[in-house]
Motif scaffolding. Structure first.
Motif, PDB file in Angstrom:
ATOM      1  N   ILE A  28       0.853  -1.187   0.000  1.00 30.32           N
ATOM      2  CA  ILE A  28       0.000   0.000   0.000  1.00 30.32           C
ATOM      3  C   ILE A  28       0.889   1.238   0.000  1.00 30.32           C
ATOM      4  O   ILE A  28       1.853   1.319   0.777  1.00 30.32           O
ATOM      5  N   TYR A  29       0.550   2.193  -0.860  1.00 32.18           N
ATOM      6  CA  TYR A  29       1.303   3.445  -0.909  1.00 32.18           C
ATOM      7  C   TYR A  29       0.366   4.596  -0.544  1.00 32.18           C
ATOM      8  O   TYR A  29      -0.730   4.710  -1.080  1.00 32.18           O
ATOM      9  N   MET A  30       0.808   5.444   0.389  1.00 34.81           N
ATOM     10  CA  MET A  30       0.011   6.575   0.871  1.00 34.81           C
ATOM     11  C   MET A  30       0.829   7.854   0.735  1.00 34.81           C
ATOM     12  O   MET A  30       1.512   8.266   1.675  1.00 34.81           O
ATOM     13  N   PRO A  31       0.783   8.532  -0.389  1.00 33.93           N
ATOM     14  CA  PRO A  31       1.640   9.696  -0.623  1.00 33.93           C
ATOM     15  C   PRO A  31       1.301  10.910   0.213  1.00 33.93           C
ATOM     16  O   PRO A  31       2.133  11.824   0.339  1.00 33.93           O
ATOM     17  N   CYS A  32       0.098  10.964   0.812  1.00 30.45           N
ATOM     18  CA  CYS A  32      -0.325  12.152   1.557  1.00 30.45           C
ATOM     19  C   CYS A  32      -0.458  11.903   3.058  1.00 30.45           C
ATOM     20  O   CYS A  32      -0.977  12.760   3.783  1.00 30.45           O
ATOM     21  N   LEU A  33      -0.015  10.754   3.552  1.00 34.61           N
ATOM     22  CA  LEU A  33      -0.201  10.417   4.964  1.00 34.61           C
ATOM     23  C   LEU A  33       0.524  11.413   5.866  1.00 34.61           C
ATOM     24  O   LEU A  33       1.742  11.596   5.759  1.00 34.61           O
ATOM     25  N   MET A  34      -0.233  12.063   6.774  1.00 36.81           N
ATOM     26  CA  MET A  34       0.344  13.056   7.680  1.00 36.81           C
ATOM     27  C   MET A  34       0.128  12.731   9.152  1.00 36.81           C
ATOM     28  O   MET A  34       0.890  13.180   9.999  1.00 36.81           O
ATOM     29  N   ASP A  35      -0.920  11.968   9.481  1.00 38.61           N
ATOM     30  CA  ASP A  35      -1.232  11.636  10.871  1.00 38.61           C
ATOM     31  C   ASP A  35      -1.328  10.117  11.010  1.00 38.61           C
ATOM     32  O   ASP A  35      -2.113   9.476  10.298  1.00 38.61           O
ATOM     33  N   LEU A  36      -0.573   9.568  11.945  1.00 40.92           N
ATOM     34  CA  LEU A  36      -0.530   8.113  12.135  1.00 40.92           C
ATOM     35  C   LEU A  36      -0.721   7.784  13.602  1.00 40.92           C
ATOM     36  O   LEU A  36      -0.029   8.333  14.470  1.00 40.92           O
ATOM     37  N   LEU A  37      -1.684   6.889  13.883  1.00 41.05           N
ATOM     38  CA  LEU A  37      -1.938   6.395  15.229  1.00 41.05           C
ATOM     39  C   LEU A  37      -1.612   4.913  15.238  1.00 41.05           C
ATOM     40  O   LEU A  37      -2.194   4.146  14.470  1.00 41.05           O
ATOM     41  N   VAL A  38      -0.703   4.485  16.130  1.00 40.09           N
ATOM     42  CA  VAL A  38      -0.222   3.111  16.076  1.00 40.09           C
ATOM     43  C   VAL A  38       0.391   2.722  17.415  1.00 40.09           C
ATOM     44  O   VAL A  38       0.857   3.576  18.181  1.00 40.09           O
ATOM     45  N   LYS A  39       0.371   1.434  17.715  1.00 39.31           N
ATOM     46  CA  LYS A  39       1.061   0.934  18.907  1.00 39.31           C
ATOM     47  C   LYS A  39       2.571   0.937  18.633  1.00 39.31           C
ATOM     48  O   LYS A  39       3.028   0.476  17.574  1.00 39.31           O
ATOM     49  N   LEU A  40       3.322   1.449  19.571  1.00 41.32           N
ATOM     50  CA  LEU A  40       4.761   1.613  19.359  1.00 41.32           C
ATOM     51  C   LEU A  40       5.455   0.277  19.119  1.00 41.32           C
ATOM     52  O   LEU A  40       6.338   0.172  18.257  1.00 41.32           O
ATOM     53  N   ASP A  41       5.087  -0.747  19.868  1.00 44.10           N
ATOM     54  CA  ASP A  41       5.715  -2.054  19.682  1.00 44.10           C
ATOM     55  C   ASP A  41       5.495  -2.583  18.262  1.00 44.10           C
ATOM     56  O   ASP A  41       6.399  -3.183  17.659  1.00 44.10           O
ATOM     57  N   ASP A  42       4.278  -2.362  17.724  1.00 46.67           N
ATOM     58  CA  ASP A  42       4.002  -2.786  16.348  1.00 46.67           C
ATOM     59  C   ASP A  42       4.845  -1.990  15.362  1.00 46.67           C
ATOM     60  O   ASP A  42       5.369  -2.538  14.384  1.00 46.67           O
ATOM     61  N   LEU A  43       4.971  -0.710  15.613  1.00 39.48           N
ATOM     62  CA  LEU A  43       5.754   0.144  14.716  1.00 39.48           C
ATOM     63  C   LEU A  43       7.218  -0.276  14.696  1.00 39.48           C
ATOM     64  O   LEU A  43       7.844  -0.352  13.632  1.00 39.48           O
ATOM     65  N   ILE A  44       7.757  -0.571  15.868  1.00 37.70           N
ATOM     66  CA  ILE A  44       9.157  -1.001  15.949  1.00 37.70           C
ATOM     67  C   ILE A  44       9.359  -2.328  15.223  1.00 37.70           C
ATOM     68  O   ILE A  44      10.330  -2.509  14.480  1.00 37.70           O
ATOM     69  N   ALA A  45       8.418  -3.263  15.415  1.00 34.68           N
ATOM     70  CA  ALA A  45       8.554  -4.585  14.796  1.00 34.68           C
ATOM     71  C   ALA A  45       8.462  -4.503  13.277  1.00 34.68           C
ATOM     72  O   ALA A  45       9.252  -5.110  12.554  1.00 34.68           O
TER      73      ALA A  45
END
Length: 544
Positions: free
Chosen positions: A471-488
């Motif tokens: 998936i490509y998101m060229p305009c993504l500006m705000d991201l909500l995510v669990k930090l552990d998932d982001l690190i993995a």
């Protein structure tokens, strides 16, 4: 680069053909009609500022033309010299043409007091908040005569947050006061600036004279409960011809029985409802229905029968019921049949068992004309939702890549996406987040997506969306995510496949709180705000 489609008169068309045959055609060689069309495609504030007094009499006249200056928009302007010149030099010259102002409150008083505007009837105020009403919508206000005598159309982009104020207090101080103060108001639109709702109208505990008008014809507003919607239909707005209402929630409701009078003037009605658990029972008791699902029987009895002149009814009703209360397996076909029984053809329904204990039932008119769609599951009709910018997807079954392919095609203007699904379609031992299987997927592009909420999503969906080969998101500006998932998924902020989707992110919300985020800021080069949450409460905000 601008591309214009022109519809010209015969005279202008002939002039254009003659000029096009010349080898040295200039802008000023175009007829006035074409120049005016081009100017109207541009920002009129910029054009007025640039073209007036440049020693070209023709452009000077065109820039002051009535159709070009009847709507002036002063929003997101931080140039003091521009405002000064408009107030001192430009507005006094075009004041008779102005019919509508669109501005931020900080410019309102200065602009409106610069000169008189005999034809001004409409105001659109961005960043509206309670203090604006308390300071300017009063008998002591210097703008009183304009508001009370001239304005018939008022549009408020309400920036007050719902969670920070009491709806009943806000109704009395702001909404009810507006209808009383603006003596000639016929059209009132209260609009939310984003997905964060403004304080809704709450009428249940007020007398029927509250928020009443004998001349209001158009109303666009959010209300607190279904009861509040019924209050709007009880005769207090006798001349209402168009009503767009969104029912925000219904956890606080009265048990008042409303006397539903005939509404002979109402011709256009748009209804959007989201209901959770208890309100379901409330609707059922109001309608004396055999179950708590709003369907065709409800629409016929409580809408069509009360509005004999109604010729446009657009609606989106999403209601919820606990599966333990259902004595049968609910299906969209069942609801669809009740809609067809009353002659509604351009409608459809969705039944989504979004968890083990709850089913979400949606019915809506076609084409779908609302910005929001909530609790969409794996099964939804093959239609294009051209107006939806905010989407919440939730299901008890996992989402697969093909589901997100359908989402991209069915929601072409999607800006905000929230994924609520804790189930994975892959066994845990296959979730290695390598690039080996990237070619198994076709790359999806979400061209307009600016906000992505993965805080309640399985780690697999973090991989799905951040991996640019999927998936490509060229305009993504705000991201909500669990930090552990982001690190993995990013492999401690080193993985190349997930880097590009993170490059434009300006605001990052991470849960749960951890302060060992080494490498994060380098991986998000555009980041200027990092917010860490703990149990849905903000505990730390870092502005770069």
């Amino acid at each position: 680069m601008y591309v214009f489609m022109l519809r010209l008169s015969q005279k202008a068309s002939q002039s254009l053909k003659e000029n096009m045959n010349r080898s040295n055609v200039h802008l000023f060689d175009l007829p006035d009609e074409i120049l005016l069309i081009i100017l109207n495609k541009l920002n009129n504030i910029g054009v007025l500022y640039s073209l007036l007094d440049i020693n070209n009499g023709r452009l000077n006249v065109l820039a002051q033309e009535n159709t070009f200056t009847n709507i002036l928009k002063f929003v997101s302007i931080d140039d003091t010299s521009l405002i000064n010149r408009f107030c001192i030099d430009i507005l006094p010259r075009i004041h008779r043409n102005v019919k509508c102002f669109i501005f931020d409150p900080i410019f309102m008083e200065r602009i409106l007091l610069t000169t008189d505007y005999p034809n001004l009837i409409e105001l659109k105020i961005h960043n509206f908040h309670e203090e604006i009403s308390l300071n300017y919508f009063t008998n002591k206000s210097s703008l009183r005569s304009i508001f009370q005598e001239q304005i018939t159309n008022l549009i408020l982009i309400n920036n007050d947050e719902c969670a920070r104020t009491c709806s009943s207090d806000y109704t009395a101080k702001i909404y009810a006061h507006i209808l009383t103060f603006f003596k000639n108001l016929k059209i009132l639109r209260i609009i939310e600036p984003s997905v964060v709702s403004y304080p809704p109208l709450s009428l249940c505990y007020f007398p029927s004279t509250t928020f009443s008008s004998s001349i209001l014809t158009h109303l666009y507003i959010n209300v607190q409960t279904f009861d509040d919607c019924l209050c709007l239909l009880d005769g207090r707005l006798k001349q209402l011809t168009t009503l767009f209402v969104t029912v925000c929630c219904a956890f606080n409701y009265s048990r008042t029985i409303h006397n539903m009078n005939k509404l002979p003037n109402l011709k256009c009605f748009s209804l959007q409802i989201f209901y959770e658990f208890q309100p379901y029972d409330r609707i059922a008791s109001l309608l004396h229905h055999r179950n708590s699902v709003i369907d065709g029987t409800y629409i016929q009895h409580d809408i069509f029968d009360c509005m004999p002149q109604l010729h446009s009814f657009t609606f989106y009703v999403c209601t919820y019921v606990e599966t333990v209360d259902l004595s049968y397996k609910l299906s969209s076909e069942d609801i669809q049949q009740t809609l067809m029984n009353i002659g509604l053809q351009d409608v459809t329904s969705i039944v989504n068992y979004d968890c083990d204990s709850r089913v979400a039932c949606s019915i809506f008119s076609l084409p779908f004309q609302f910005r929001y769609l909530k609790d969409l599951g794996n099964k939804f009709p093959n239609i294009v939702f051209s107006y939806v910018t905010y989407l919440h997807v939730k299901d008890n079954d996992p989402f697969r890549h093909e589901f997100f392919v359908r989402i991209a095609k069915s929601f072409p203007l999607l800006k905000y996406l929230r994924i609520y699904n804790v189930r994975s379609s892959l066994p845990v031992d296959l979730m290695t987040f390598t690039s080996d299987n990237c070619q198994l997927y076709s790359t999806i592009e979400y061209s307009h997506l600016t906000t992505l909420d993965l805080s309640c999503a399985h780690r697999e969906y973090v991989e799905q969306f951040l991996n640019e080969t999927k998936i490509y998101m060229p305009c993504l500006m705000d991201l909500l995510v669990k930090l552990d998932d982001l690190i993995a998924v990013t492999k401690n902020f080193t993985r190349n496949e997930t880097r590009r989707n993170c490059t434009k992110v300006k605001t990052l919300f991470i849960v749960p709180p951890r302060l060992d985020v080494e490498g994060l800021c380098d991986y998000f080069p555009s980041l200027y705000k990092l917010t860490i949450f703990f149990k849905c409460e903000e505990i730390l905000t870092i502005n770069d």
